[in-house]
Design a protein around this motif. Sequence first.
Motif, PDB file in Angstrom:
ATOM      1  N   GLN A   1       0.821  -1.211   0.000  1.00 29.17           N
ATOM      2  CA  GLN A   1       0.000   0.000   0.000  1.00 29.17           C
ATOM      3  C   GLN A   1       0.859   1.267   0.000  1.00 29.17           C
ATOM      4  O   GLN A   1       0.524   2.248  -0.670  1.00 29.17           O
ATOM      5  CB  GLN A   1      -0.955  -0.014   1.203  1.00 29.17           C
TER       6      GLN A   1
ATOM      7  N   PHE B   1       2.094   1.505  -3.603  1.00 26.51           N
ATOM      8  CA  PHE B   1       0.984   1.816  -4.498  1.00 26.51           C
ATOM      9  C   PHE B   1       0.458   3.223  -4.216  1.00 26.51           C
ATOM     10  O   PHE B   1       0.206   4.010  -5.138  1.00 26.51           O
ATOM     11  CB  PHE B   1      -0.158   0.791  -4.341  1.00 26.51           C
ATOM     12  N   GLY B   2       0.311   3.538  -2.925  1.00 23.13           N
ATOM     13  CA  GLY B   2      -0.233   4.839  -2.526  1.00 23.13           C
ATOM     14  C   GLY B   2       0.611   6.011  -3.031  1.00 23.13           C
ATOM     15  O   GLY B   2       0.074   7.063  -3.385  1.00 23.13           O
TER      16      GLY B   2
ATOM     17  N   GLY C   1      -6.666   0.189  -8.117  1.00 27.01           N
ATOM     18  CA  GLY C   1      -7.406   0.621  -6.925  1.00 27.01           C
ATOM     19  C   GLY C   1      -8.792  -0.015  -6.872  1.00 27.01           C
ATOM     20  O   GLY C   1      -9.289  -0.347  -5.804  1.00 27.01           O
TER      21      GLY C   1
ATOM     22  N   CYS D   1      -8.466  -3.377  -5.346  1.00 29.00           N
ATOM     23  CA  CYS D   1      -8.266  -3.292  -3.884  1.00 29.00           C
ATOM     24  C   CYS D   1      -9.628  -3.131  -3.220  1.00 29.00           C
ATOM     25  O   CYS D   1      -9.962  -3.834  -2.261  1.00 29.00           O
ATOM     26  CB  CYS D   1      -7.404  -2.089  -3.499  1.00 29.00           C
ATOM     27  N   LYS D   2     -10.399  -2.169  -3.778  1.00 30.62           N
ATOM     28  CA  LYS D   2     -11.679  -1.822  -3.152  1.00 30.62           C
ATOM     29  C   LYS D   2     -12.674  -2.986  -3.202  1.00 30.62           C
ATOM     30  O   LYS D   2     -13.316  -3.292  -2.196  1.00 30.62           O
ATOM     31  CB  LYS D   2     -12.280  -0.592  -3.837  1.00 30.62           C
TER      32      LYS D   2
ATOM     33  N   HIS E   1     -11.788  -5.546  -0.642  1.00 32.49           N
ATOM     34  CA  HIS E   1     -12.057  -5.046   0.719  1.00 32.49           C
ATOM     35  C   HIS E   1     -13.557  -5.044   1.015  1.00 32.49           C
ATOM     36  O   HIS E   1     -13.967  -5.390   2.128  1.00 32.49           O
ATOM     37  CB  HIS E   1     -11.491  -3.638   0.889  1.00 32.49           C
TER      38      HIS E   1
HETATM   39  C1  ASC Z   1      -5.047   2.400  -1.495  1.00 30.20           C
HETATM   40  C2  ASC Z   1      -5.480   1.556  -0.444  1.00 30.20           C
HETATM   41  C3  ASC Z   1      -6.561   0.881  -0.868  1.00 30.20           C
HETATM   42  C4  ASC Z   1      -6.872   1.277  -2.235  1.00 30.20           C
HETATM   43  C5  ASC Z   1      -8.296   1.729  -2.362  1.00 30.20           C
HETATM   44  C6  ASC Z   1      -8.590   2.186  -3.763  1.00 30.20           C
HETATM   45  O1  ASC Z   1      -4.068   3.117  -1.495  1.00 30.20           O
HETATM   46  O2  ASC Z   1      -4.935   1.410   0.745  1.00 30.20           O
HETATM   47  O3  ASC Z   1      -7.239   0.003  -0.198  1.00 30.20           O
HETATM   48  O4  ASC Z   1      -5.910   2.281  -2.566  1.00 30.20           O
HETATM   49  O5  ASC Z   1      -8.517   2.786  -1.485  1.00 30.20           O
HETATM   50  O6  ASC Z   1      -9.964   2.395  -3.892  1.00 30.20           O
END
Ligand code: ASC
Length: 150
Positions: free
Chosen positions: A42, A45-46, A137, A140-141, A144
């Motif tokens: 993260q 990526f962030g 992203g 990731c979402k 989650h």
């Molecule tokens: C990030 C992070 C996530 C994804 C998500 C993208 O940096 O920690 O879980 O991007 O937020 O929608």
Amino acid sequence: MKKTSAAIFAALAVTFVVPASAQFAKPEDAIKYRQSALFVMQQNFGRVAGMAAGKIPFDAKVAADSAAVAEYVSKLPWAGFGAGYDKGESKAKPAIWTDKAKFDDNAGKMQTEMTKLAAAAKTGSLDSIKVAVNATGGTCKSCHDDFRAK
Ligand code: ASC
């Protein structure tokens, strides 16, 4: 034919399942391992996402290096989600273990997009990076949403 597929499957199972299981001394280690890998991923990526969003000044070299690290590290967390590692302090939902095929599919999609992001960052094109950051992203979402407790 059937025998051949069974043999191939058995070979694959040994290749992929054995290293991922019984790898940690205790569930807490598996949890720490996967959380650490996801944290390192993260952070990298962030940084690239921050550049794509204009929140961090764009530096092509830093973006390429960060995306390459994120791509590599994206392969690591999954060993920590093996059988028996569902007990302990974490936001991991039980569905990870009960709906493993879907979870693995999500994990695979993320890695695919992370690879595309690393390739985009290597070209140095901020426009390509933006597209790849959005796609990554999104993976990731969606994972989650289904598999991580709030
Ligand atoms: C990030 C992070 C996530 C994804 C998500 C993208 O940096 O920690 O879980 O991007 O937020 O929608």
